[in-house]
Design a protein around this motif. Structure first.
Motif, PDB file in Angstrom:
ATOM      1  N   THR A   1     -62.735 -22.343  -7.545  1.00  0.00           N
ATOM      2  CA  THR A   1     -62.412 -21.149  -7.778  1.00  0.00           C
ATOM      3  C   THR A   1     -63.109 -20.180  -8.977  1.00  0.00           C
ATOM      4  N   ASP A   2     -63.506 -20.921  -9.905  1.00  0.00           N
ATOM      5  CA  ASP A   2     -64.273 -20.087 -10.662  1.00  0.00           C
ATOM      6  C   ASP A   2     -65.484 -19.517 -10.074  1.00  0.00           C
ATOM      7  N   SER A   3     -66.271 -20.284  -8.921  1.00  0.00           N
ATOM      8  CA  SER A   3     -67.292 -19.956  -8.476  1.00  0.00           C
ATOM      9  C   SER A   3     -66.982 -19.244  -6.870  1.00  0.00           C
ATOM     10  N   GLY A   4     -65.828 -18.682  -6.832  1.00  0.00           N
ATOM     11  CA  GLY A   4     -65.709 -17.877  -5.625  1.00  0.00           C
ATOM     12  C   GLY A   4     -65.776 -18.755  -4.297  1.00  0.00           C
ATOM     13  N   ILE A   5     -65.363 -20.117  -4.246  1.00  0.00           N
ATOM     14  CA  ILE A   5     -65.454 -20.839  -3.175  1.00  0.00           C
ATOM     15  C   ILE A   5     -64.025 -21.089  -2.654  1.00  0.00           C
ATOM     16  N   CYS A   6     -63.817 -20.818  -1.503  1.00  0.00           N
ATOM     17  CA  CYS A   6     -62.718 -21.106  -0.993  1.00  0.00           C
ATOM     18  C   CYS A   6     -62.338 -22.514  -0.594  1.00  0.00           C
ATOM     19  N   VAL A   7     -61.157 -23.153  -0.807  1.00  0.00           N
ATOM     20  CA  VAL A   7     -60.953 -24.702  -0.676  1.00  0.00           C
ATOM     21  C   VAL A   7     -59.916 -24.758   0.246  1.00  0.00           C
ATOM     22  N   ALA A   8     -60.151 -25.391   1.495  1.00  0.00           N
ATOM     23  CA  ALA A   8     -58.929 -25.531   2.549  1.00  0.00           C
ATOM     24  C   ALA A   8     -58.623 -27.136   2.751  1.00  0.00           C
ATOM     25  N   ASN A   9     -57.446 -27.223   3.143  1.00  0.00           N
ATOM     26  CA  ASN A   9     -57.099 -28.647   3.786  1.00  0.00           C
ATOM     27  C   ASN A   9     -56.717 -28.493   4.968  1.00  0.00           C
ATOM     28  N   VAL A  10     -55.828 -29.695   5.591  1.00  0.00           N
ATOM     29  CA  VAL A  10     -54.992 -29.389   6.689  1.00  0.00           C
ATOM     30  C   VAL A  10     -53.723 -30.352   6.489  1.00  0.00           C
ATOM     31  N   PRO A  11     -52.725 -29.631   6.152  1.00  0.00           N
ATOM     32  CA  PRO A  11     -51.745 -30.125   5.449  1.00  0.00           C
ATOM     33  C   PRO A  11     -50.442 -30.397   6.711  1.00  0.00           C
ATOM     34  N   ASP A  12     -50.797 -30.061   7.908  1.00  0.00           N
ATOM     35  CA  ASP A  12     -49.841 -30.305   8.792  1.00  0.00           C
ATOM     36  C   ASP A  12     -50.302 -31.199  10.083  1.00  0.00           C
ATOM     37  N   TYR A  13     -51.103 -31.816   9.815  1.00  0.00           N
ATOM     38  CA  TYR A  13     -51.751 -32.587  11.072  1.00  0.00           C
ATOM     39  C   TYR A  13     -51.129 -33.904  11.334  1.00  0.00           C
ATOM     40  N   CYS A  14     -50.501 -34.475  10.366  1.00  0.00           N
ATOM     41  CA  CYS A  14     -49.861 -35.957  10.438  1.00  0.00           C
ATOM     42  C   CYS A  14     -48.485 -36.018   9.823  1.00  0.00           C
ATOM     43  N   MET A  15     -47.687 -34.972  10.126  1.00  0.00           N
ATOM     44  CA  MET A  15     -46.165 -34.965   9.625  1.00  0.00           C
ATOM     45  C   MET A  15     -45.465 -36.166  10.285  1.00  0.00           C
ATOM     46  N   ASP A  16     -45.529 -36.116  11.648  1.00  0.00           N
ATOM     47  CA  ASP A  16     -44.710 -37.251  12.381  1.00  0.00           C
ATOM     48  C   ASP A  16     -45.577 -38.777  11.962  1.00  0.00           C
ATOM     49  N   GLU A  17     -46.771 -38.506  11.874  1.00  0.00           N
ATOM     50  CA  GLU A  17     -47.418 -40.003  11.799  1.00  0.00           C
ATOM     51  C   GLU A  17     -46.680 -40.523  10.221  1.00  0.00           C
ATOM     52  N   VAL A  18     -47.149 -39.822   9.346  1.00  0.00           N
ATOM     53  CA  VAL A  18     -46.409 -40.187   8.159  1.00  0.00           C
ATOM     54  C   VAL A  18     -45.153 -40.579   7.751  1.00  0.00           C
ATOM     55  N   SER A  19     -44.207 -39.626   8.206  1.00  0.00           N
ATOM     56  CA  SER A  19     -42.817 -40.012   8.294  1.00  0.00           C
ATOM     57  C   SER A  19     -42.451 -40.983   9.171  1.00  0.00           C
TER      58      SER A  19
ATOM     59  N   HIS B   1     -53.856 -47.613   4.174  1.00  0.00           N
ATOM     60  CA  HIS B   1     -53.860 -46.229   4.167  1.00  0.00           C
ATOM     61  C   HIS B   1     -53.865 -45.874   5.859  1.00  0.00           C
ATOM     62  N   VAL B   2     -53.130 -46.260   6.461  1.00  0.00           N
ATOM     63  CA  VAL B   2     -53.036 -45.793   7.814  1.00  0.00           C
ATOM     64  C   VAL B   2     -52.073 -44.934   8.063  1.00  0.00           C
ATOM     65  N   ALA B   3     -51.119 -44.622   7.434  1.00  0.00           N
ATOM     66  CA  ALA B   3     -49.890 -43.612   7.757  1.00  0.00           C
ATOM     67  C   ALA B   3     -50.192 -42.384   8.386  1.00  0.00           C
ATOM     68  N   TRP B   4     -51.334 -41.800   8.055  1.00  0.00           N
ATOM     69  CA  TRP B   4     -51.878 -40.745   8.556  1.00  0.00           C
ATOM     70  C   TRP B   4     -52.462 -40.580  10.002  1.00  0.00           C
ATOM     71  N   TYR B   5     -52.735 -41.644  10.762  1.00  0.00           N
ATOM     72  CA  TYR B   5     -53.474 -42.044  11.786  1.00  0.00           C
ATOM     73  C   TYR B   5     -52.684 -42.132  12.955  1.00  0.00           C
ATOM     74  N   SER B   6     -53.187 -41.308  14.001  1.00  0.00           N
ATOM     75  CA  SER B   6     -53.021 -41.531  15.451  1.00  0.00           C
ATOM     76  C   SER B   6     -53.950 -40.789  16.036  1.00  0.00           C
ATOM     77  N   GLU B   7     -54.334 -41.122  17.258  1.00  0.00           N
ATOM     78  CA  GLU B   7     -55.597 -40.594  17.903  1.00  0.00           C
ATOM     79  C   GLU B   7     -55.184 -39.259  18.073  1.00  0.00           C
ATOM     80  N   GLU B   8     -54.182 -38.719  18.154  1.00  0.00           N
ATOM     81  CA  GLU B   8     -53.859 -37.217  18.172  1.00  0.00           C
ATOM     82  C   GLU B   8     -54.228 -36.513  16.682  1.00  0.00           C
ATOM     83  N   SER B   9     -53.467 -37.082  15.762  1.00  0.00           N
ATOM     84  CA  SER B   9     -53.669 -36.825  14.371  1.00  0.00           C
ATOM     85  C   SER B   9     -55.165 -36.528  13.898  1.00  0.00           C
ATOM     86  N   ALA B  10     -55.814 -37.496  14.364  1.00  0.00           N
ATOM     87  CA  ALA B  10     -57.197 -37.550  13.889  1.00  0.00           C
ATOM     88  C   ALA B  10     -58.022 -36.388  14.508  1.00  0.00           C
TER      89      ALA B  10
END
Length: 341
Positions: free
Chosen positions: A88-106, A284-293
């Protein structure tokens, strides 16, 4: 025509086809790397316009070395590999992907809950070793009527809450950032962390890893739990004080745990959790499906396109304070020089 340089700091996939499909070769130079240390990231990324990050450390030292970087995107939800304040101090945007594995992890959290409750892993192990006897699973108790406590009540635990309702579970949650109105609309009661630990039969951890949440489930929390309580974690290992968890399991303070994440990954061969029958572990596999990846990798690349090509904030901007330092508009830009800080 000069190309934007985008460095993938590290990755564990067989190729980068999804990233390449978004970052076309006419406008972007996609540079794959396998960095493990600060020094390796600095060497690979010094002149990059954007980074796509998995596990490599994007520390303040790394960020200070970046000469042109406008955006860092991360594969997945957590951004604990990136020094957000420095970015933030360097003016760099940081982004993630918060919605790609909602079904997989739940789904995975629910699978761990059911597998532990019905003693699926124990039964499977005994049958395969030649023991056909239901008594090896005793005791098994009815699930209906029990209380599920959710630590964190973002999109994933909200999805889990919906999935367990038909099973007859009562759901409570602890999340200081969620308004009562949202929880009530979901049919979930918000409580303090202490109340959750005292009331819940199953405790499912969904908090992101931050300075505030590191070790938030520790000795004090285990001491407050019911003796038959089971702790489930599909978020980040360090949210739980692992030494305190092991002690609670050894002393019978709690009944068991089902963990997709641990404090240090991959798990050490001498970790006591590996020898405990009352513990279920997955890698650490909860996130994974072919579609979510595919979705995760595509959206991570799109975050780069949003900033560099369209001159707008990425859809999943994490460090929103950066807007005070960087002015980006919402329309396509004619060239790279039009993105002004």
């Amino acid at each position: 025509m000069q190309k934007w340089k985008v460095v993938v700091t590290d990755w564990e996939y067989s190729d980068l086809r999804y990233e390449e499909s978004v970052l076309d070769s006419e406008r972007f130079e996609l540079v794959p790397a396998q960095c493990r240390t600060e020094e390796e990231v600095i060497a690979a990324c010094r002149d990059a316009d954007a980074l796509i990050n998995q596990y490599a450390p994007i520390t303040s030292k790394v960020i200070d070395s970046l000469q042109k970087c406008r955006v860092i995107t991360r594969y997945g939800v957590g951004v604990n590999t990136i020094d957000l304040e420095a970015a933030t101090d360097s003016g760099i945007c940081v982004a993630n992907v918060p919605d790609y594995c909602m079904d997989e992890v739940s789904d995975h959290a629910l699978a761990l809950l059911l597998a532990w409750t019905r003693k699926v892993v124990v039964a499977n192990s005994h049958v395969k070793s030649g023991v056909w006897d239901y008594k090896v699973t005793q005791p098994i108790n009815r699930l209906r009527g029990k209380v599920l406590g959710l630590i964190g009540f973002g999109k994933i635990p909200q999805a889990l809450a919906e999935k367990v309702k038909p099973l007859g579970l009562r759901v409570i949650a602890h999340d200081p950032y969620v308004p009562q109105t949202l929880a009530q609309a979901k049919g979930v009661q918000l409580v303090s962390l202490d109340e959750l630990c005292r009331l819940a039969d199953f405790i499912s951890v969904h908090a992101p890893l931050t300075k505030e949440t590191k070790g938030m489930v520790g000795s004090e929390q285990f001491a407050a739990m019911k003796p038959h309580a089971v702790v489930i974690n599909t978020s980040r290992g360090p949210v739980i004080d692992e030494r305190a968890l092991i002690d609670a399991l050894r002393t019978g303070r709690i009944a068991g745990a089902a963990l997709d994440v641990v404090e240090r990954e991959p798990i050490s061969p001498d970790n006591p959790l590996l020898t405990m029958e009352q513990v279920i572990l997955t890698p650490h596999v909860a996130w994974y499906s072919e579609e979510s990846a595919a979705e995760m990798r595509t959206k991570a690349a799109m975050g780069v396109v949003d900033v560099l090509l369209y001159g707008k904030y990425p859809q999943y901007l994490v460090n929103t304070q950066v807007k005070e330092k960087v002015r980006l508009n919402e329309h396509g830009l004619a060239n790279r020089d039009a993105v002004e800080a």
